[in-house]
Write a protein that holds these residues in place. Structure first.
Motif, short mmCIF file in Angstrom:
data_model
loop_
_atom_site.label_atom_id
_atom_site.label_comp_id
_atom_site.label_asym_id
_atom_site.label_seq_id
_atom_site.Cartn_x
_atom_site.Cartn_y
_atom_site.Cartn_z
N UNK A 248 8.59 1.49 4.31
CA UNK A 248 9.76 0.72 3.89
C UNK A 248 10.89 1.65 3.45
N UNK A 249 10.56 2.67 2.69
CA UNK A 249 11.58 3.64 2.25
C UNK A 249 12.12 4.40 3.46
N UNK B 44 16.05 4.63 4.60
CA UNK B 44 16.75 5.91 4.72
C UNK B 44 17.37 6.04 6.11
N UNK B 45 16.57 5.77 7.15
CA UNK B 45 17.06 5.97 8.50
C UNK B 45 18.12 4.94 8.89
N UNK B 46 18.00 3.71 8.43
CA UNK B 46 19.02 2.70 8.71
C UNK B 46 20.34 3.11 8.07
N UNK C 30 0.86 -1.18 0.00
CA UNK C 30 0.00 0.00 0.00
C UNK C 30 0.90 1.24 0.00
N UNK C 31 0.36 2.40 -0.33
CA UNK C 31 1.20 3.61 -0.29
C UNK C 31 1.85 3.82 1.09
N UNK C 32 1.15 3.54 2.15
CA UNK C 32 1.71 3.72 3.50
C UNK C 32 2.82 2.71 3.76
#
Length: 160
Positions: A12-13, A17-19, A5-7
């Motif tokens: 996931x993105x 990014x944070x990892x 889903x968009x959410x």
């Protein structure tokens, strides 16, 4: 492959990014300013004693630790054997493994031998007379009760 889903895609993105930006650490470390941090940039504070976990995180950690503790019991006694035990005896050995850890649990040679022989009274007696029993207070009485009787201790009764 499941379509996100968009959410779910956004989440996931965001995790990726944070990892990449924060790193992924399974142990506590001090960041560049001396603050204790864990996980993916999760701030603990200036002192490890400031660590505060949400209920969900505490339960997630418990679930992981529970799996490890039970895996130790199964490793010692075997899956077929542990499947024949009453729920109470499974819970007793789970709690014992959780408390001691696998290596120390393996040190209870006479208790293990008694359990393998299905001599539950002897296993309970071995636990009662151990140094461990004097160190853990009421926990030992509950575990011994369950090992000896095969019934859940009344302290663990649940209301469904």
């Amino acid at each position: 492959m499941k379509t996100l889903s968009p959410r779910e895609h956004w989440d996931a993105i965001a995790r990726s990014v944070l990892i990449i930006d924060e790193g992924f650490k399974t142990t506590a470390y001090q960041d560049t300013r001396g603050y204790w941090t864990i996980g993916v940039g999760h701030l603990i504070g200036k002192h490890v004693s400031q660590l505060k976990l949400s209920n969900n995180v505490v339960l997630a950690i418990l679930n992981e630790d529970l799996k490890e503790a039970w895996a130790e019991v199964v490793n010692i006694f075997g899956e077929k054997t542990t499947a024949t035990w009453t729920l109470a005896r499974q819970m007793a050995l789970l709690s014992l493994s959780f408390n001691l850890g696998g290596p120390k649990l393996r040190g209870f040679v006479k208790t293990i031998a008694a359990i393998r022989a299905a001599n539950w009274d002897e296993a309970a007696s071995q636990l009662e007379s151990s140094l461990w029993a004097s160190q853990v207070g009421n926990r030992s009485a509950r575990i011994v009760f369950m090992v000896r009787t095969g019934r859940l201790h009344p302290a663990y009764s649940t209301s469904d």
